[in-house]
Design a protein around this motif. Structure first.
Motif, PDB file in Angstrom:
ATOM      1  N   ARG A  20      53.504 -53.348  18.526  1.00  0.00           N
ATOM      2  CA  ARG A  20      54.400 -54.295  19.207  1.00  0.00           C
ATOM      3  C   ARG A  20      55.557 -53.513  19.846  1.00  0.00           C
ATOM      4  O   ARG A  20      56.346 -52.883  19.142  1.00  0.00           O
ATOM      5  CB  ARG A  20      54.917 -55.332  18.206  1.00  0.00           C
ATOM      6  N   VAL A  21      55.614 -53.582  21.175  1.00  0.00           N
ATOM      7  CA  VAL A  21      56.548 -52.726  21.928  1.00  0.00           C
ATOM      8  C   VAL A  21      57.512 -53.569  22.764  1.00  0.00           C
ATOM      9  O   VAL A  21      57.108 -54.532  23.425  1.00  0.00           O
ATOM     10  CB  VAL A  21      55.778 -51.753  22.849  1.00  0.00           C
ATOM     11  N   ALA A  22      58.785 -53.193  22.724  1.00  0.00           N
ATOM     12  CA  ALA A  22      59.814 -53.819  23.556  1.00  0.00           C
ATOM     13  C   ALA A  22      60.588 -52.718  24.274  1.00  0.00           C
ATOM     14  O   ALA A  22      60.501 -51.545  23.912  1.00  0.00           O
ATOM     15  CB  ALA A  22      60.760 -54.657  22.701  1.00  0.00           C
ATOM     16  N   ALA A  23      61.330 -53.098  25.294  1.00  0.00           N
ATOM     17  CA  ALA A  23      62.143 -52.122  26.038  1.00  0.00           C
ATOM     18  C   ALA A  23      63.567 -52.643  26.146  1.00  0.00           C
ATOM     19  O   ALA A  23      63.808 -53.856  26.106  1.00  0.00           O
ATOM     20  CB  ALA A  23      61.558 -51.876  27.418  1.00  0.00           C
ATOM     21  N   TYR A  24      64.494 -51.702  26.284  1.00  0.00           N
ATOM     22  CA  TYR A  24      65.907 -52.070  26.470  1.00  0.00           C
ATOM     23  C   TYR A  24      66.428 -51.397  27.735  1.00  0.00           C
ATOM     24  O   TYR A  24      66.233 -50.201  27.954  1.00  0.00           O
ATOM     25  CB  TYR A  24      66.760 -51.636  25.278  1.00  0.00           C
ATOM     26  N   CYS A  83      64.110 -56.838  15.652  1.00  0.00           N
ATOM     27  CA  CYS A  83      63.647 -55.725  14.822  1.00  0.00           C
ATOM     28  C   CYS A  83      63.798 -56.061  13.338  1.00  0.00           C
ATOM     29  O   CYS A  83      62.907 -55.777  12.534  1.00  0.00           O
ATOM     30  CB  CYS A  83      64.427 -54.453  15.159  1.00  0.00           C
ATOM     31  N   ARG A  84      64.925 -56.653  12.999  1.00  0.00           N
ATOM     32  CA  ARG A  84      65.173 -57.009  11.596  1.00  0.00           C
ATOM     33  C   ARG A  84      64.196 -58.081  11.105  1.00  0.00           C
ATOM     34  O   ARG A  84      63.905 -58.163   9.916  1.00  0.00           O
ATOM     35  CB  ARG A  84      66.615 -57.497  11.435  1.00  0.00           C
ATOM     36  N   LYS A  85      63.714 -58.891  12.034  1.00  0.00           N
ATOM     37  CA  LYS A  85      62.732 -59.925  11.661  1.00  0.00           C
ATOM     38  C   LYS A  85      61.330 -59.347  11.516  1.00  0.00           C
ATOM     39  O   LYS A  85      60.401 -60.062  11.116  1.00  0.00           O
ATOM     40  CB  LYS A  85      62.722 -61.026  12.725  1.00  0.00           C
ATOM     41  N   GLY A  86      61.164 -58.073  11.860  1.00  0.00           N
ATOM     42  CA  GLY A  86      59.858 -57.427  11.748  1.00  0.00           C
ATOM     43  C   GLY A  86      58.923 -57.713  12.898  1.00  0.00           C
ATOM     44  O   GLY A  86      57.703 -57.638  12.748  1.00  0.00           O
ATOM     45  N   ASN A  87      59.490 -58.002  14.083  1.00  0.00           N
ATOM     46  CA  ASN A  87      58.664 -58.375  15.239  1.00  0.00           C
ATOM     47  C   ASN A  87      58.425 -57.235  16.219  1.00  0.00           C
ATOM     48  O   ASN A  87      57.732 -57.412  17.216  1.00  0.00           O
ATOM     49  CB  ASN A  87      59.324 -59.543  15.993  1.00  0.00           C
ATOM     50  N   ILE A  88      58.990 -56.051  15.953  1.00  0.00           N
ATOM     51  CA  ILE A  88      58.869 -54.934  16.892  1.00  0.00           C
ATOM     52  C   ILE A  88      58.565 -53.645  16.126  1.00  0.00           C
ATOM     53  O   ILE A  88      59.108 -53.409  15.045  1.00  0.00           O
ATOM     54  CB  ILE A  88      60.172 -54.781  17.713  1.00  0.00           C
ATOM     55  N   ASP A  89      57.688 -52.808  16.720  1.00  0.00           N
ATOM     56  CA  ASP A  89      57.344 -51.512  16.121  1.00  0.00           C
ATOM     57  C   ASP A  89      57.917 -50.332  16.907  1.00  0.00           C
ATOM     58  O   ASP A  89      58.166 -49.273  16.343  1.00  0.00           O
ATOM     59  CB  ASP A  89      55.817 -51.350  16.052  1.00  0.00           C
ATOM     60  N   LEU A  90      58.093 -50.524  18.217  1.00  0.00           N
ATOM     61  CA  LEU A  90      58.545 -49.429  19.080  1.00  0.00           C
ATOM     62  C   LEU A  90      59.477 -49.970  20.162  1.00  0.00           C
ATOM     63  O   LEU A  90      59.200 -51.008  20.772  1.00  0.00           O
ATOM     64  CB  LEU A  90      57.339 -48.741  19.734  1.00  0.00           C
ATOM     65  N   ILE A  91      60.575 -49.253  20.392  1.00  0.00           N
ATOM     66  CA  ILE A  91      61.514 -49.584  21.471  1.00  0.00           C
ATOM     67  C   ILE A  91      61.523 -48.439  22.466  1.00  0.00           C
ATOM     68  O   ILE A  91      61.644 -47.277  22.086  1.00  0.00           O
ATOM     69  CB  ILE A  91      62.943 -49.791  20.923  1.00  0.00           C
ATOM     70  N   ILE A  92      61.395 -48.792  23.734  1.00  0.00           N
ATOM     71  CA  ILE A  92      61.464 -47.782  24.799  1.00  0.00           C
ATOM     72  C   ILE A  92      62.731 -48.021  25.601  1.00  0.00           C
ATOM     73  O   ILE A  92      63.054 -49.158  25.951  1.00  0.00           O
ATOM     74  CB  ILE A  92      60.246 -47.874  25.740  1.00  0.00           C
ATOM     75  N   THR A  93      63.465 -46.956  25.873  1.00  0.00           N
ATOM     76  CA  THR A  93      64.661 -47.063  26.715  1.00  0.00           C
ATOM     77  C   THR A  93      64.789 -45.811  27.573  1.00  0.00           C
ATOM     78  O   THR A  93      64.196 -44.771  27.261  1.00  0.00           O
ATOM     79  CB  THR A  93      65.918 -47.275  25.841  1.00  0.00           C
TER      80      THR A  93
END
Length: 325
Positions: A20-24, A83-93
């Motif tokens: 699970r990947v998100a970006a900032y 992230c604290r809820k456990g919904n993300i594994d990787l953050i890309i910025t």
């Protein structure tokens, strides 16, 4: 011979769990060019994550016109919450400076994410925080980014203070009675009449609270739409800019990290520039208003200041809208 049929169960290989990947993304200015840059970053990361095999798109979190030195960015805080809820594994910025220029804030956040087994990838520096040497490299680069922020802040302060020395008005965007743009300060005729009325009534002996209540009853709002009260009327009457002059550097920022605006009580030089714009009030009327303000303050010198409690400013009157003191 009897036929024997034996059931054979072949193990079904476990499908790898999608990461699970998100970006900032963040821009520190609200200008059009910067916002276009933010839009480009959002498009880039959306396409990158959605087209990557084994990745599950979990959104792009953004902040506009907030500096990386602040930790109250809404988009950033929403990302950390997910992230604290456990919904993300990787953050890309894009880079460390986009994530945070404050070294302490950066390390605290990254360490918290590391404990949650969440990796942060900084593209520009090619660093994965979950790697063994990630934190060392990040500490060095974040310190550099923080010093860069300090240098940019000091350069900006120097430019503003040099302008003050030359009698130039800087960072004045709103003032009741005037229309202000990047080129000049022009009198707003409708609001200027209200300013003259306030001075005339105050000099005539009417209380500031009475004037404020009357303006509110007539639905005359302040420059940005707020209501009038005793203090706001006093601020208007005390403002030398209605004479066409300007006292420069009344306030300053405490540092490049907090950027808290503090009243200048002699810590820095102040400059009084005359004739910087058209006046609304004549000197005689302004002087009389200052005398009235001094007399009011003198009477209040011996008065006991109101005591505050835990609910001060939190309870609001349903009738008048005033806050409980």
């Amino acid at each position: 011979m009897n036929r024997i049929v034996e059931k054979v169960n072949f193990p079904v290989p476990k499908q790898p769990k999608a990461k699970r990947v998100a970006a900032y993304a963040r821009v520190s200015s609200g200008k059009d060019a910067m916002l276009h840059s933010l839009s480009a970053q959002v498009s880039y990361y959306s396409e990158l994550i959605q087209n990557h095999p084994g990745w599950l798109y979990c959104g792009i979190f953004t902040d506009e016109a907030y500096t990386g030195t602040k930790d109250n960015r809404k988009g950033f805080q929403k990302l950390i919450s997910e992230c604290r809820k456990g919904n993300i594994d990787l953050i890309i910025t894009k880079s460390i400076s986009r994530f945070a220029r404050n070294t302490v804030t950066l390390l605290e956040t990254v360490r918290e994410l590391k404990l949650l087994d969440i990796d942060v990838f900084f593209e520009e520096q090619n660093i994965h925080t979950i790697s063994a040497d990630g934190e060392l490299m990040m500490t060095i680069l974040a310190s550099y980014a923080q010093e860069e922020s300090l240098s940019a802040s000091e350069n900006q302060k120097w430019r503003i203070r040099k302008a003050f020395e030359n009698g130039e008005i800087m960072n004045l965007r709103f003032l009741f009675g005037y229309r202000i743009n990047s080129k000049n300060i022009q009198i707003d005729r409708t609001q200027a009449e209200i300013v003259r009325e306030v001075f005339k009534r105050a000099v005539g002996g009417e209380s500031f609270t009475s004037i404020a209540n009357d303006l509110n009853n007539r639905n005359i709002t302040r420059c940005l739409g707020g209501r009038w009260n005793h203090q706001r009327i006093k601020d208007l009457l005390s403002n030398e800019k209605y004479l066409g002059n300007a006292l420069l550097q009344k306030k300053y920022r405490n540092n490049h990290l907090e950027k808290k605006l503090i009243k200048n009580d002699g810590e820095l030089a102040q400059y009084y520039a005359e004739g910087t714009h058209d006046a609304i009030i004549d000197e005689e009327t302004f002087a009389k208003a200052q005398e009235i303000i001094r007399n009011i303050e003198k009477k209040r010198e011996g008065c006991k200041k109101p005591e505050l409690c835990a609910f001060s400013g939190m309870i609001i009157c349903s009738g008048c809208g005033a806050k409980y003191k």
